[in-house]
Scaffold this motif. Structure first.
Motif, PDB file in Angstrom:
ATOM      1  N   MET A 196       3.230  13.079  -8.719  1.00  0.00           N
ATOM      2  CA  MET A 196       2.386  14.273  -8.796  1.00  0.00           C
ATOM      3  C   MET A 196       3.196  15.532  -8.482  1.00  0.00           C
ATOM      4  SD  MET A 196      -1.156  15.075  -6.719  1.00  0.00           S
ATOM      5  CE  MET A 196      -1.870  13.554  -7.308  1.00  0.00           C
ATOM      6  N   VAL A 197       4.029  15.460  -7.461  1.00  0.00           N
ATOM      7  CA  VAL A 197       4.857  16.612  -7.098  1.00  0.00           C
ATOM      8  C   VAL A 197       5.830  16.946  -8.227  1.00  0.00           C
ATOM      9  CG1 VAL A 197       6.665  17.409  -5.530  1.00  0.00           C
ATOM     10  CG2 VAL A 197       4.666  16.214  -4.621  1.00  0.00           C
ATOM     11  N   ALA A 198       6.445  15.898  -8.810  1.00  0.00           N
ATOM     12  CA  ALA A 198       7.370  16.122  -9.917  1.00  0.00           C
ATOM     13  C   ALA A 198       6.659  16.737 -11.107  1.00  0.00           C
ATOM     14  CB  ALA A 198       8.032  14.801 -10.322  1.00  0.00           C
ATOM     15  N   GLY A 199       5.432  16.299 -11.360  1.00  0.00           N
ATOM     16  CA  GLY A 199       4.668  16.858 -12.470  1.00  0.00           C
ATOM     17  C   GLY A 199       4.371  18.327 -12.274  1.00  0.00           C
ATOM     18  N   VAL A 200       4.030  18.676 -11.046  1.00  0.00           N
ATOM     19  CA  VAL A 200       3.731  20.074 -10.750  1.00  0.00           C
ATOM     20  C   VAL A 200       4.977  20.944 -10.913  1.00  0.00           C
ATOM     21  CG1 VAL A 200       3.074  21.675  -8.905  1.00  0.00           C
ATOM     22  CG2 VAL A 200       1.785  19.552  -9.246  1.00  0.00           C
ATOM     23  N   LEU A 201       6.128  20.425 -10.504  1.00  0.00           N
ATOM     24  CA  LEU A 201       7.359  21.209 -10.535  1.00  0.00           C
ATOM     25  C   LEU A 201       8.022  21.266 -11.906  1.00  0.00           C
ATOM     26  CD1 LEU A 201       8.992  20.085  -7.158  1.00  0.00           C
ATOM     27  CD2 LEU A 201       7.750  22.216  -7.639  1.00  0.00           C
ATOM     28  N   LEU A 202       7.868  20.195 -12.696  1.00  0.00           N
ATOM     29  CA  LEU A 202       8.677  20.077 -13.906  1.00  0.00           C
ATOM     30  C   LEU A 202       7.927  20.277 -15.220  1.00  0.00           C
ATOM     31  CD1 LEU A 202      10.839  16.988 -12.862  1.00  0.00           C
ATOM     32  CD2 LEU A 202      11.426  19.415 -12.691  1.00  0.00           C
ATOM     33  N   THR A 203       6.628  20.234 -15.196  1.00  0.00           N
ATOM     34  CA  THR A 203       5.909  20.351 -16.465  1.00  0.00           C
ATOM     35  C   THR A 203       4.612  21.095 -16.270  1.00  0.00           C
ATOM     36  OG1 THR A 203       4.934  19.106 -18.301  1.00  0.00           O
ATOM     37  CG2 THR A 203       4.751  18.112 -16.133  1.00  0.00           C
ATOM     38  N   SER A 204       4.143  21.682 -17.362  1.00  0.00           N
ATOM     39  CA  SER A 204       2.855  22.385 -17.311  1.00  0.00           C
ATOM     40  C   SER A 204       1.705  21.447 -17.667  1.00  0.00           C
ATOM     41  CB  SER A 204       2.876  23.575 -18.275  1.00  0.00           C
ATOM     42  OG  SER A 204       3.150  23.127 -19.595  1.00  0.00           O
ATOM     43  N   GLU A 205       2.015  20.333 -18.342  1.00  0.00           N
ATOM     44  CA  GLU A 205       0.993  19.344 -18.716  1.00  0.00           C
ATOM     45  C   GLU A 205       0.904  18.298 -17.607  1.00  0.00           C
ATOM     46  OE1 GLU A 205      -0.942  19.159 -21.474  1.00  0.00           O
ATOM     47  OE2 GLU A 205      -0.197  21.071 -22.206  1.00  0.00           O
ATOM     48  N   ILE A 206       0.190  18.639 -16.538  1.00  0.00           N
ATOM     49  CA  ILE A 206       0.173  17.727 -15.398  1.00  0.00           C
ATOM     50  C   ILE A 206      -1.024  16.780 -15.399  1.00  0.00           C
ATOM     51  CG2 ILE A 206       1.449  19.363 -13.978  1.00  0.00           C
ATOM     52  CD1 ILE A 206      -1.221  19.932 -12.539  1.00  0.00           C
ATOM     53  N   GLY A 207      -1.946  16.981 -16.346  1.00  0.00           N
ATOM     54  CA  GLY A 207      -3.148  16.137 -16.381  1.00  0.00           C
ATOM     55  C   GLY A 207      -2.838  14.650 -16.404  1.00  0.00           C
ATOM     56  N   SER A 229       0.814  -1.223   0.000  1.00  0.00           N
ATOM     57  CA  SER A 229       0.000   0.000   0.000  1.00  0.00           C
ATOM     58  C   SER A 229       0.845   1.270   0.000  1.00  0.00           C
ATOM     59  CB  SER A 229      -0.943   0.005   1.212  1.00  0.00           C
ATOM     60  OG  SER A 229      -0.200  -0.028   2.419  1.00  0.00           O
ATOM     61  N   ALA A 230       1.970   1.248   0.719  1.00  0.00           N
ATOM     62  CA  ALA A 230       2.748   2.479   0.895  1.00  0.00           C
ATOM     63  C   ALA A 230       3.631   2.813  -0.298  1.00  0.00           C
ATOM     64  CB  ALA A 230       3.600   2.363   2.164  1.00  0.00           C
ATOM     65  N   VAL A 231       4.282   1.797  -0.877  1.00  0.00           N
ATOM     66  CA  VAL A 231       5.237   2.082  -1.956  1.00  0.00           C
ATOM     67  C   VAL A 231       4.553   2.701  -3.181  1.00  0.00           C
ATOM     68  CG1 VAL A 231       6.871   1.052  -3.568  1.00  0.00           C
ATOM     69  CG2 VAL A 231       6.937   0.411  -1.158  1.00  0.00           C
ATOM     70  N   PRO A 232       3.474   2.079  -3.724  1.00  0.00           N
ATOM     71  CA  PRO A 232       2.824   2.722  -4.871  1.00  0.00           C
ATOM     72  C   PRO A 232       2.242   4.092  -4.531  1.00  0.00           C
ATOM     73  CG  PRO A 232       2.168   0.424  -4.708  1.00  0.00           C
ATOM     74  CD  PRO A 232       2.881   0.770  -3.445  1.00  0.00           C
ATOM     75  N   ALA A 233       1.688   4.226  -3.311  1.00  0.00           N
ATOM     76  CA  ALA A 233       1.121   5.517  -2.914  1.00  0.00           C
ATOM     77  C   ALA A 233       2.209   6.583  -2.847  1.00  0.00           C
ATOM     78  CB  ALA A 233       0.425   5.377  -1.564  1.00  0.00           C
ATOM     79  N   LEU A 234       3.355   6.234  -2.313  1.00  0.00           N
ATOM     80  CA  LEU A 234       4.464   7.187  -2.240  1.00  0.00           C
ATOM     81  C   LEU A 234       4.960   7.547  -3.634  1.00  0.00           C
ATOM     82  CD1 LEU A 234       6.483   8.777  -0.549  1.00  0.00           C
ATOM     83  CD2 LEU A 234       7.923   6.728  -0.465  1.00  0.00           C
ATOM     84  N   CYS A 235       5.078   6.532  -4.499  1.00  0.00           N
ATOM     85  CA  CYS A 235       5.509   6.807  -5.879  1.00  0.00           C
ATOM     86  C   CYS A 235       4.521   7.721  -6.594  1.00  0.00           C
ATOM     87  CB  CYS A 235       5.656   5.491  -6.640  1.00  0.00           C
ATOM     88  SG  CYS A 235       7.047   4.481  -6.086  1.00  0.00           S
ATOM     89  N   GLY A 236       3.235   7.488  -6.384  1.00  0.00           N
ATOM     90  CA  GLY A 236       2.217   8.332  -6.999  1.00  0.00           C
ATOM     91  C   GLY A 236       2.292   9.762  -6.507  1.00  0.00           C
ATOM     92  N   PHE A 237       2.490   9.912  -5.209  1.00  0.00           N
ATOM     93  CA  PHE A 237       2.597  11.250  -4.638  1.00  0.00           C
ATOM     94  C   PHE A 237       3.814  11.987  -5.192  1.00  0.00           C
ATOM     95  CE2 PHE A 237       4.208  14.099  -1.277  1.00  0.00           C
ATOM     96  CZ  PHE A 237       3.114  14.942  -1.160  1.00  0.00           C
ATOM     97  N   LEU A 238       4.962  11.289  -5.260  1.00  0.00           N
ATOM     98  CA  LEU A 238       6.177  11.914  -5.804  1.00  0.00           C
ATOM     99  C   LEU A 238       6.013  12.249  -7.276  1.00  0.00           C
ATOM    100  CD1 LEU A 238       8.927   9.727  -4.070  1.00  0.00           C
ATOM    101  CD2 LEU A 238       8.212  12.065  -3.493  1.00  0.00           C
TER     102      LEU A 238
END
Length: 200
Positions: free
Chosen positions: A156-167, A145-154
Motif C-alpha cells: 500500500m505504501v509503495a502504491g501511494v508513493l510510486l503510482t497514481s492508480e492505487i485502487g 499473520s504478520a508476514v502477509p500483513a506486513l507485505c500488504g502494508f508495504l
C-alpha cells in the motif's frame, strides 16, 4: 537411630526423573502441576508394587519429561500412564477453554476484516499470553499473520508513493492484511476445539 544408608541407584533414577519433570512443568497451573506429579509418582509406585518392575524400565516407559509435560499442556494425559490390569490412573483434566482464547481466534479470523492490523495484533497478543497453544503453534501463527500483513502494508505504501492508480494495489494490500491473520486463526482453531472437547 536414623537410617543413613545411601539411596539405591534405582531410587535415584526415579527421584531424578521426578525432579526433571517438576522443572519442565513450572509454567503449568499449580493444581495441574500437582496432579501430574501425583499421577506419575503413583504410576511408578504401583508398577513397582504390582510386579516388581525395574524402576529404570518404568522411567524409560514414561518417556522424556519434556514430552510428558508437552502432552499435558495439550490437555491430555498420555495413555501409557494408565496401568493395564490395574485401576487406571486418573488423567489430568483439561482446562475449559477460556473466553479470551475464543476472542483471540475471533479477532484473527473476523476482526481483521473490519480492523486490519489492529484486530489481528490484539488477537495475537491474547494468543501469546494463553497457555492453550504450544510455543511452536504461537510462533507459526505470528509468522502467518504478520508476514502477509506486513507485505500488504508495504504494498500500500509503495502504491501511494510510486503510482497514481492505487485502487488495485489498495485492494491487494487489504486482502493480504486480512488473509494472513485469517489463516493464522484457522491454524489455531483445531487445537482450541480439541481441548474444549477433552474438557467435557
Amino acid at each position: 537411630m536414623a537410617d543413613t544408608a545411601p539411596l539405591a541407584h534405582t531410587d535415584v533414577l526415579v527421584l531424578d526423573y521426578l525432579a526433571a519433570l517438576w522443572a519442565e512443568t513450572e509454567d503449568l497451573a499449580p493444581e495441574l502441576r500437582d496432579e501430574l506429579m501425583t499421577t506419575v509418582a503413583d504410576y511408578v509406585a504401583r508398577r513397582r508394587a504390582a510386579g516388581g518392575e525395574d524402576p529404570e524400565r518404568i522411567v524409560r516407559r514414561l518417556g522424556p519429561p519434556e514430552d510428558l509435560a508437552a502432552a499435558v499442556r495439550r490437555g491430555r494425559m498420555p495413555p501409557h500412564l494408565r496401568l493395564p490390569a490395574l485401576a487406571p490412573v486418573a488423567a489430568v483434566p483439561a482446562p475449559a477453554a477460556a473466553t479470551t482464547d475464543y476472542v483471540a481466534v475471533t479477532l484473527l479470523t473476523v476482526g481483521g476484516v473490519f480492523l486490519p492490523l489492529v484486530a489481528p495484533l490484539a488477537g495475537m497478543a491474547l494468543v501469546s499470553g494463553s497457555p492453550r497453544w504450544t510455543p511452536a503453534a504461537k510462533a507459526a501463527a505470528w509468522v502467518l499473520s504478520a508476514v502477509p500483513a506486513l507485505c500488504g502494508f508495504l504494498l500500500m505504501v509503495a502504491g501511494v508513493l510510486l503510482t497514481s492508480e492505487i485502487g488495485p494495489l489498495v485492494l491487494l494490500a487489504y486482502l493480504a492484511m486480512v488473509a494472513g491473520p485469517f489463516v493464522a486463526g484457522l491454524t489455531l482453531l483445531p487445537g482450541l476445539s480439541a481441548r474444549s472437547q477433552a474438557a467435557r
